[in-house]
Scaffold this active site. Structure first.
Site, PDB file in Angstrom:
ATOM      1  N   LEU A  52      -1.030  -3.808  -4.593  1.00 17.98           N
ATOM      2  CA  LEU A  52       0.355  -4.252  -4.670  1.00 17.98           C
ATOM      3  C   LEU A  52       0.490  -5.369  -5.690  1.00 17.98           C
ATOM      4  CD1 LEU A  52       1.333  -4.420  -0.870  1.00 17.98           C
ATOM      5  CD2 LEU A  52       1.541  -2.486  -2.445  1.00 17.98           C
ATOM      6  N   ASP A  53       1.630  -5.396  -6.379  1.00 16.88           N
ATOM      7  CA  ASP A  53       1.919  -6.515  -7.272  1.00 16.88           C
ATOM      8  C   ASP A  53       1.950  -7.817  -6.482  1.00 16.88           C
ATOM      9  OD1 ASP A  53       2.232  -4.646  -9.265  1.00 16.88           O
ATOM     10  OD2 ASP A  53       4.421  -4.653  -9.194  1.00 16.88           O
ATOM     11  N   LYS A  54       1.803  -8.911  -7.198  1.00 20.54           N
ATOM     12  CA  LYS A  54       1.830 -10.239  -6.574  1.00 20.54           C
ATOM     13  C   LYS A  54       3.097 -10.429  -5.743  1.00 20.54           C
ATOM     14  CE  LYS A  54       1.999 -15.140  -7.968  1.00 20.54           C
ATOM     15  NZ  LYS A  54       3.461 -15.376  -7.875  1.00 20.54           N
ATOM     16  N   THR A 107       4.959  -8.179  -4.356  1.00 17.65           N
ATOM     17  CA  THR A 107       5.175  -7.148  -3.346  1.00 17.65           C
ATOM     18  C   THR A 107       4.453  -7.480  -2.055  1.00 17.65           C
ATOM     19  OG1 THR A 107       5.289  -5.534  -5.145  1.00 17.65           O
ATOM     20  CG2 THR A 107       5.048  -4.672  -2.913  1.00 17.65           C
TER      21      THR A 107
END
Length: 269
Positions: free
Chosen positions: A125-127, A129
């Site tokens: 996951l992105d930071k 998210t």
């Protein structure tokens, strides 16, 4: 990893049916072991029906430093963890974010609980998210799912700018900009597929459910922006809102490679 043999064949032939790479098999020969009914055997050994074949993976090491960071673990067995990641936490250390990552927290958790494991993220996951992430405890368990990420069903909720309507499928290739974290739609990019449907409308925003078939970096962010509805607060992809991005992994489902049981978790709203 343990297997009960159904079809007589050599260990070498059996290994071709596993997701183990040639490099990993070489590592196992050097630092791990192949056991048949508890005894060491070479890859030339002829397996018989009913044999118990065990692959002992080499012990893995890591340079990631442990950090005592609270983790929300919603599922764990000998092979996998499902983590409910908080927003604002990077997944792995980088030059920009060398510490306070999910990987730092996982290494500490493994060490404190005497678990011989390193960090293998099945989905990342992105930071910004939050939500459910699947983590494997060894390279084989990771390969069994990550080599075909479609095996892992992932559902997200996000808040986008504007009044999006209906539902649909976005099938647009995504390419990374040179020397940038930004991605964009380009025919030279990797195939990327997102299914979406509207859940709720607000005055200037829309709550959207997204189901992924592929797992490209920034996939939902790029695809929603390509419809003219970037995630609210996502200035990188054209939002003019000043709020924090809301993008959450709310459901994860996969067929467990070892138990053959369906593992499924979904957030209640």
């Amino acid at each position: 990893m343990k297997y009960v043999i159904d079809t007589p064949q050599t260990i070498k032939d059996f290994l071709t049916e596993t997701p183990l790479s040639k490099a990993m098999i070489k590592r196992i020969k050097k630092d791990g072991d192949f056991l048949v009914n508890g005894h060491h055997q070479t890859v030339r050994y002829q397996l018989k029906k009913g044999d118990l074949f065990q692959i002992k993976l080499p012990q893995e090491t890591t340079t990631i430093k442990p950090q005592k960071i609270p983790l929300t673990i919603i599922y764990e067995d000998d092979h996998y963890l499902i983590i409910d990641k908080q927003p604002g936490m990077p997944c792995i250390p980088t030059k920009r974010y060398p510490v306070n990552t999910l990987a730092n927290a996982l290494i500490d958790y493994f060490q404190q609980n005497h678990i011989q494991a390193t960090v293998h993220l099945v989905n990342r996951l992105d930071k910004e998210t939050s939500g459910y992430m699947l983590v494997a405890k060894d390279s084989l368990s990771h390969a069994l799912l990550s080599t075909d990420i479609k095996q892992v069903k992932r559902v997200y909720h996000c808040l986008v700018d504007g009044f999006l309507q209906g539902e649909g499928t976005i099938q647009k290739p995504i390419l990374r900009k040179e020397n940038s974290v930004e991605r964009y739609i380009d025919d030279r990019g990797k195939i990327s597929i997102t299914h979406y449907r509207v859940l709720k409308h607000f005055s200037h925003q829309t709550l959207v459910e997204c189901r992924l078939e592929t797992g490209r970096t920034h996939q939902i962010r790029v695809h929603m922006a390509s419809l003219g509805h970037p995630l609210s607060g996502d200035v990188l992809y054209g939002s003019h809102s000043k709020q924090d991005i809301y993008l959450e992994s709310v459901e994860i489902q996969f067929l467990h490679p070892y138990t053959k049981k369906q593992i499924s978790f979904q957030k209640n709203f």
